[in-house]
Enzyme design. Structure first.
Site, mmCIF file in Angstrom:
data_model
loop_
_atom_site.group_PDB
_atom_site.id
_atom_site.type_symbol
_atom_site.label_atom_id
_atom_site.label_comp_id
_atom_site.label_asym_id
_atom_site.label_seq_id
_atom_site.Cartn_x
_atom_site.Cartn_y
_atom_site.Cartn_z
ATOM 1 N N ALA A 85 75.132 -68.710 -92.548
ATOM 2 C CA ALA A 85 74.997 -67.856 -91.369
ATOM 3 C C ALA A 85 73.667 -67.109 -91.355
ATOM 4 O O ALA A 85 73.176 -66.703 -90.308
ATOM 5 C CB ALA A 85 76.144 -66.853 -91.312
ATOM 6 N N GLY A 94 110.162 -75.198 -90.822
ATOM 7 C CA GLY A 94 109.228 -74.248 -90.225
ATOM 8 C C GLY A 94 108.214 -74.911 -89.293
ATOM 9 O O GLY A 94 107.283 -74.274 -88.812
ATOM 10 N N LYS A 109 96.324 -76.053 -74.214
ATOM 11 C CA LYS A 109 95.115 -76.616 -74.828
ATOM 12 C C LYS A 109 94.408 -77.561 -73.854
ATOM 13 O O LYS A 109 93.183 -77.568 -73.746
ATOM 14 C CB LYS A 109 95.497 -77.347 -76.117
ATOM 15 C CG LYS A 109 96.102 -76.411 -77.174
ATOM 16 C CD LYS A 109 96.831 -77.175 -78.264
ATOM 17 C CE LYS A 109 97.472 -76.227 -79.273
ATOM 18 N NZ LYS A 109 98.406 -76.913 -80.191
#
Lengths: 420, 420
Positions: free
Chosen positions: B31, B180, B198
């Site tokens: 970065a 799950g 989406k």
């Protein structure tokens, strides 16, 4: 407006010039500025080329033209383009290249020379697949555990044919040369050198390691025989020319060679001339990128993505992809107008005349049947399952309603669309 | 240094905080600045969370903290996060969100509100796969012809089980809930609504069309039965919950529904909880993106990619991926040290004692055989093909030399590495 000079107007260069013309509007809407190819450099001006841009045989006309913002280098070779690109950077011009050999040898020199001047090279690895973008930006939060790539379409085409059709190496090499997939001297491809150049670039982005082709293990596909393929088949493997970058402790493996990989892996499914790159990050897990690794338009797609990226420097990509309202004014297609193929499952009474009624209803709605299976369900009922040729959604809905109204089904019909 | 506040510290929020800590060095090298998560906002402070950052239950502590540069919104919901995000933008903070529902309803409002302030959302579509990046940047030269996505892992897991193991819908739904993978009320997933959110985001980037979930065709997988799967198998189809965006003339189809697709398509091979998105551009042709669509770390990988992208604003990604020399000082692993499995093909005289000699040589080099096939080649020769357990490259090379020296092979041995 951004002005672009193209040095090397062969297949890819011509595609770059022509796509910048053909897709001008959407490129402008996405880039936020007009991008215009103004001059192309070729070595032989008398050769016919399928482009409308002005051509010259003097690269300096591009390099010294103060109005040109971006130089696209598509010459091939190593040292000559290196000199050209150095001069472009020295003159403050952004550079986009598809030249993997140049980068395999000079990427760290070029990084220093470029400094703050944009230097991009998406097309140098895996053609149209935005893998540099994915690795450098999309996966930047990760320590990269490994990269495994199928990045030479010639080898992958040949191996796929050898595996699927039992063709031997010499025969498929000859066929690939006739189809233009392999060069007269195929060594650069079949020997693994082309893939190695690409691997070195990815290795730098993942691991910041400077290596040259001569530093790494490179083997080609020349020795693979039908016996090897039989053995692979026997144990659920396929054979691919694989590029591998992998971190083990403080060492990085960089190698190119044919490899057995399990058929269950996604990358094993990359067949024919297509490329695929699997990247495993320590946080994201495995992601895989698939697409055309070569071809004029596919490679140009990556070159132009870099040009647009340079146009966006300073502000980043627009949030929803477009800087301006995109002028096409597209509307959402009403559901009724969708056209596709359909699969229908109808639960019917198992008696004479039922199928005729259904077929008649479908016929009156212009729905023609492609395939059909009827299976008894129990003593009194059967399932009719059928697929249609391309039909209109409204006709299908009307037909299903009519079938229900006709009282021939004993349960609600099920419809699933077929996307061919 | 860039300071990050995280609003919503559930699974994904905790992963974001922890990855920013665990991968701090490589993230800084990429970065160009340190990125530090300074404060997390939760609704229940007494709940135990696996994070080391400071927590508060007051979002204003993040929103009004002038030292915080980037707000990461991971609350879920629509209107409440919308208010939070508006306030963050009003206070000049960059925003990163993984909230697809927020974007499905408010993306164009947010685009206007953000203006020049970075607003990013890679994690909102297909989790860890950098598909926004690919579509918005990597494919920006193209008119998009179609997008077909498998973007709901719950549905794909259930359909894969139904197809591969013949499990019926109710059984697999119950199992998915126990694992799950599916919620107690599974409608949002199995009904196609999650995938639709989406799809609307991808539809905007491809076509600049503003549509809400209620404007488009959404169907779920609830009605799919073993009979449908049998029919699909019979005709070389598989069944996937597909999101489709497609341009036909001046109209855009946006639809989510189960669909039959040919097993020969790459996207048909996306199984289990994995996601995949195929994009066809008018120039590049088909590219496909594959990876995990959910999970804390995978989703956080995309969130942090956005944070790094924001840190790079104004200068773009560094040419070779790193702003600073990456401190790890990795070296290239010498070829001799490579460890993998190996396949060997040996052409031998078909007589007693040959196999014993080969086995002995391999044994002395610490190479153990995993699988072996011997096949007669002609009256006097045979092929021995074998695979080894993990071995060291140098040992393999030494063994092959010893085998040649022992005079038991009648042609150069062939070695192919196995990448498991």
């Amino acid at each position: 407006m951004l002005k672009v000079g193209i040095i090397g107007v062969g297949t890819v260069g011509a595609s770059v010039a022509n796509i910048l013309r053909d897709n001008k509007d959407i490129i402008k809407a996405r880039a936020g500025v007009e991008i215009e190819p103004v001059l192309g450099v070729v070595s032989n001006l008398s050769k016919d080329r399928d482009v409308t841009i002005k051509l010259t045989d003097n690269a300096d006309e591009v390099l010294n033209d103060e109005s040109i913002d971006i130089v696209v280098e598509l010459m091939g070779g190593i040292e000559k383009p290196y000199e050209i690109v150095k001069k472009a950077l020295a003159n403050g011009k952004a550079v986009v290249t598809a030249n993997k050999a140049l980068l395999a040898y000079h990427r760290y020199d070029l990084e220093k020379l470029a400094g703050d001047i944009p230097f991009e090279y998406e097309a140098a690895v895996a053609g149209g697949i935005p893998i540099i973008n994915a690795l450098r930006d999309g996966l930047s939060a990760n320590n990269i555990k490994s990269i495994r790539g199928i990045m030479n379409g010639t080898c992958n085409y040949m191996l796929t044919k050898m595996i699927n059709e039992g063709v031997d190496y010499d025969t498929i090499l000859k066929e690939s040369q006739e189809l233009g997939y392999a060069e007269a001297d195929p060594t650069f491809d079949v020997g693994g050198f082309d893939a190695a150049h690409k691997l070195l670039i990815l290795g730098s982005i993942a691991y910041d390691v400077d290596a040259k082709p001569e530093d790494i293990l490179i083997e080609g596909i020349q020795d693979i025989s039908p016996e090897d393929i039989d053995f692979a088949n026997e144990f659920n493997y396929t054979i691919k020319l694989l590029t591998i970058a992998k971190k083990i402790g403080k060492k990085v493996e960089l190698r190119v060679h044919p490899a057995f990989i399990s058929n269950d892996e996604m990358i094993a499914k990359v067949d024919g001339v297509m490329n695929g790159v699997s990247v495993i990050g320590d946080k994201v897990g495995e992601t895989m990128y698939y697409g055309p690794g070569a071809g004029g338009d596919a490679t140009a797609s990556a070159v132009i993505a870099n040009i647009i990226d340079i146009a966006r420097r300073g502000k980043g990509a627009p949030m929803l992809g477009f800087e301006f309202d995109h002028s096409e004014n597209l509307s959402i297609m009403p559901k009724d107008e969708i056209e596709t193929k359909y699969y229908l499952r109808l639960r019917v009474e198992d008696k004479a005349g039922v199928l005729a009624k259904i077929a008649t209803i479908l016929g009156t709605k212009n729905i023609s049947i492609e395939k059909m299976i009827q299976k008894p369900l129990n003593k009194t009922c059967a399932h009719i399952m059928l697929s249609t040729h391309t039909s209109v959604e409204k006709d299908i809905m009307d037909a299903l309603n009519a079938i229900v109204d006709a009282g021939v089904v004993t349960a609600d019909p099920v419809m699933i669309r077929i996307e061919d």
